[in-house]
Design an enzyme around this catalytic site. Sequence first.
Site, PDB file in Angstrom:
ATOM      1  N   HIS A  56       0.851  -1.197   0.000  1.00 25.38           N
ATOM      2  CA  HIS A  56       0.000   0.000   0.000  1.00 25.38           C
ATOM      3  C   HIS A  56       0.879   1.237   0.000  1.00 25.38           C
ATOM      4  O   HIS A  56       2.084   1.147   0.182  1.00 25.38           O
ATOM      5  CB  HIS A  56      -0.999  -0.006   1.163  1.00 25.38           C
ATOM      6  CG  HIS A  56      -0.383   0.083   2.530  1.00 25.38           C
ATOM      7  ND1 HIS A  56       0.444  -0.895   3.042  1.00 25.38           N
ATOM      8  CD2 HIS A  56      -0.464   1.027   3.502  1.00 25.38           C
ATOM      9  CE1 HIS A  56       0.828  -0.557   4.257  1.00 25.38           C
ATOM     10  NE2 HIS A  56       0.302   0.617   4.565  1.00 25.38           N
ATOM     11  N   HIS A  58       1.447   3.878   1.918  1.00 25.35           N
ATOM     12  CA  HIS A  58       2.018   4.604   3.062  1.00 25.35           C
ATOM     13  C   HIS A  58       3.541   4.663   2.977  1.00 25.35           C
ATOM     14  O   HIS A  58       4.191   3.704   2.567  1.00 25.35           O
ATOM     15  CB  HIS A  58       1.586   3.952   4.381  1.00 25.35           C
ATOM     16  CG  HIS A  58       0.174   4.285   4.752  1.00 25.35           C
ATOM     17  ND1 HIS A  58      -0.544   3.566   5.678  1.00 25.35           N
ATOM     18  CD2 HIS A  58      -0.650   5.264   4.308  1.00 25.35           C
ATOM     19  CE1 HIS A  58      -1.757   4.098   5.795  1.00 25.35           C
ATOM     20  NE2 HIS A  58      -1.850   5.111   4.970  1.00 25.35           N
ATOM     21  N   ASP A  60       5.982   4.480   4.974  1.00 31.57           N
ATOM     22  CA  ASP A  60       6.850   3.483   5.623  1.00 31.57           C
ATOM     23  C   ASP A  60       6.852   2.147   4.880  1.00 31.57           C
ATOM     24  O   ASP A  60       7.490   1.189   5.316  1.00 31.57           O
ATOM     25  CB  ASP A  60       6.458   3.293   7.101  1.00 31.57           C
ATOM     26  CG  ASP A  60       5.046   2.797   7.293  1.00 31.57           C
ATOM     27  OD1 ASP A  60       4.125   3.359   6.664  1.00 31.57           O
ATOM     28  OD2 ASP A  60       4.851   1.842   8.072  1.00 31.57           O
ATOM     29  N   HIS A  61       6.155   2.075   3.733  1.00 30.99           N
ATOM     30  CA  HIS A  61       6.178   0.859   2.906  1.00 30.99           C
ATOM     31  C   HIS A  61       6.774   1.098   1.517  1.00 30.99           C
ATOM     32  O   HIS A  61       7.058   0.150   0.796  1.00 30.99           O
ATOM     33  CB  HIS A  61       4.760   0.267   2.802  1.00 30.99           C
ATOM     34  CG  HIS A  61       4.251  -0.156   4.146  1.00 30.99           C
ATOM     35  ND1 HIS A  61       4.229  -1.466   4.560  1.00 30.99           N
ATOM     36  CD2 HIS A  61       3.822   0.584   5.196  1.00 30.99           C
ATOM     37  CE1 HIS A  61       3.796  -1.515   5.810  1.00 30.99           C
ATOM     38  NE2 HIS A  61       3.531  -0.285   6.221  1.00 30.99           N
ATOM     39  N   HIS A 115      -7.492  -0.866   5.581  1.00 27.92           N
ATOM     40  CA  HIS A 115      -6.442   0.033   6.105  1.00 27.92           C
ATOM     41  C   HIS A 115      -6.265   1.207   5.131  1.00 27.92           C
ATOM     42  O   HIS A 115      -6.285   2.372   5.527  1.00 27.92           O
ATOM     43  CB  HIS A 115      -5.148  -0.764   6.257  1.00 27.92           C
ATOM     44  CG  HIS A 115      -3.962   0.043   6.681  1.00 27.92           C
ATOM     45  ND1 HIS A 115      -3.877   0.663   7.900  1.00 27.92           N
ATOM     46  CD2 HIS A 115      -2.800   0.328   6.035  1.00 27.92           C
ATOM     47  CE1 HIS A 115      -2.707   1.303   7.995  1.00 27.92           C
ATOM     48  NE2 HIS A 115      -2.039   1.108   6.876  1.00 27.92           N
ATOM     49  N   ASP A 132      -0.071  -3.876   6.096  1.00 27.16           N
ATOM     50  CA  ASP A 132      -0.718  -3.394   7.320  1.00 27.16           C
ATOM     51  C   ASP A 132      -2.171  -3.841   7.392  1.00 27.16           C
ATOM     52  O   ASP A 132      -2.979  -3.230   8.090  1.00 27.16           O
ATOM     53  CB  ASP A 132      -0.656  -1.860   7.394  1.00 27.16           C
ATOM     54  CG  ASP A 132       0.750  -1.356   7.666  1.00 27.16           C
ATOM     55  OD1 ASP A 132       1.660  -2.182   7.867  1.00 27.16           O
ATOM     56  OD2 ASP A 132       0.929  -0.120   7.670  1.00 27.16           O
ATOM     57  N   HIS A 171       4.746  -4.990  10.172  1.00 24.87           N
ATOM     58  CA  HIS A 171       5.300  -4.386  11.397  1.00 24.87           C
ATOM     59  C   HIS A 171       5.450  -5.420  12.499  1.00 24.87           C
ATOM     60  O   HIS A 171       4.689  -6.393  12.559  1.00 24.87           O
ATOM     61  CB  HIS A 171       4.369  -3.287  11.927  1.00 24.87           C
ATOM     62  CG  HIS A 171       4.316  -2.054  11.087  1.00 24.87           C
ATOM     63  ND1 HIS A 171       5.157  -0.981  11.278  1.00 24.87           N
ATOM     64  CD2 HIS A 171       3.515  -1.718  10.046  1.00 24.87           C
ATOM     65  CE1 HIS A 171       4.870  -0.031  10.396  1.00 24.87           C
ATOM     66  NE2 HIS A 171       3.887  -0.465   9.627  1.00 24.87           N
TER      67      HIS A 171
HETATM   68 ZN    ZN Z   1       2.961   0.504   8.043  1.00 29.05          ZN
HETATM   69 ZN    ZN Z   2      -0.020   1.588   6.462  1.00 33.33          ZN
END
Ligand code: ZN
Ligand code: ZN
Length: 253
Positions: A56, A58, A60-61, A115, A132, A171
């Site tokens: 996805h 975001h 942090d990905h 999410h 996530d 995570h």
């Molecule tokens: Zn994440």
């Molecule tokens: Zn996320």
Amino acid sequence: MTLRILEVPCLGDNYAYVVTQSGSTQALVIDPSEAGPVTHELGDRGLDLVAILTTHHHHDHVGGNLKLSHDHPGLAVYAHGGAGRPVPGQTHEVAHEVVFQTAGIQITPLHVPGHTLDAVAYLIEDALFTGDTLFVAGCGRLFEGSAAQMHHSLCNVLAALPDDTRIYCGHEYTVQNLRFAATVEPDNAAIRNKLEWALEQTERGQPTVPSTLHDERATNPFLRAAVPAVAARYDNDPPVEVFAAIRRAKDHF
Ligand SMILES: [Zn+2]
Ligand SMILES: [Zn+2]
């Protein structure tokens, strides 16, 4: 050939995964939060990166996408990219259950909105990369989708897979998730035992991934809204409403 999955810790608590077939030097990476640790892992193992799979959008990905694309000309970057919203460096759009192949590996994307609306899980043999959407003993927050969408993604799409499916999530949230799960089901011994194990793993600096769908069915409150012992704590409401109530409680835990 045997699938090899290398866990690459990134940022504070993210996991990227480098996936390759034994005997092949071609590799793909799922969710490179940052390029450095992934590049290091590839170098150590003598692997050539040919593709990124994105769960996805975001940051942090996808934080490592552009640097990796720059360092590996021709790199394929797969993502859902729905609603005209491609991820950085995206070259290919994936669709629900439209199987594709890269790095000599066959991949089945599963669209799992909740999410985010572009959330995708990737099934490779018996390994499921959930980003996530599904965590060990938890699930992602509802940033874009509804509780009904997330419940469908988890309980009808992902939970339709076999018990021995290995779960690789985005995570390391396991200890905190199991502490919350124990408040939903104080009498669930599987949750207590897994929490004890997860605390030991964490103390040793070891990851708690992968889990299995079997374990998640037994311990993950977000897959257990229809279990009578859980529903009874929420006035025996329909599973989607129980799920939504558990999600709201977790948001404030
Ligand atoms: Zn994440
Ligand atoms: Zn996320």
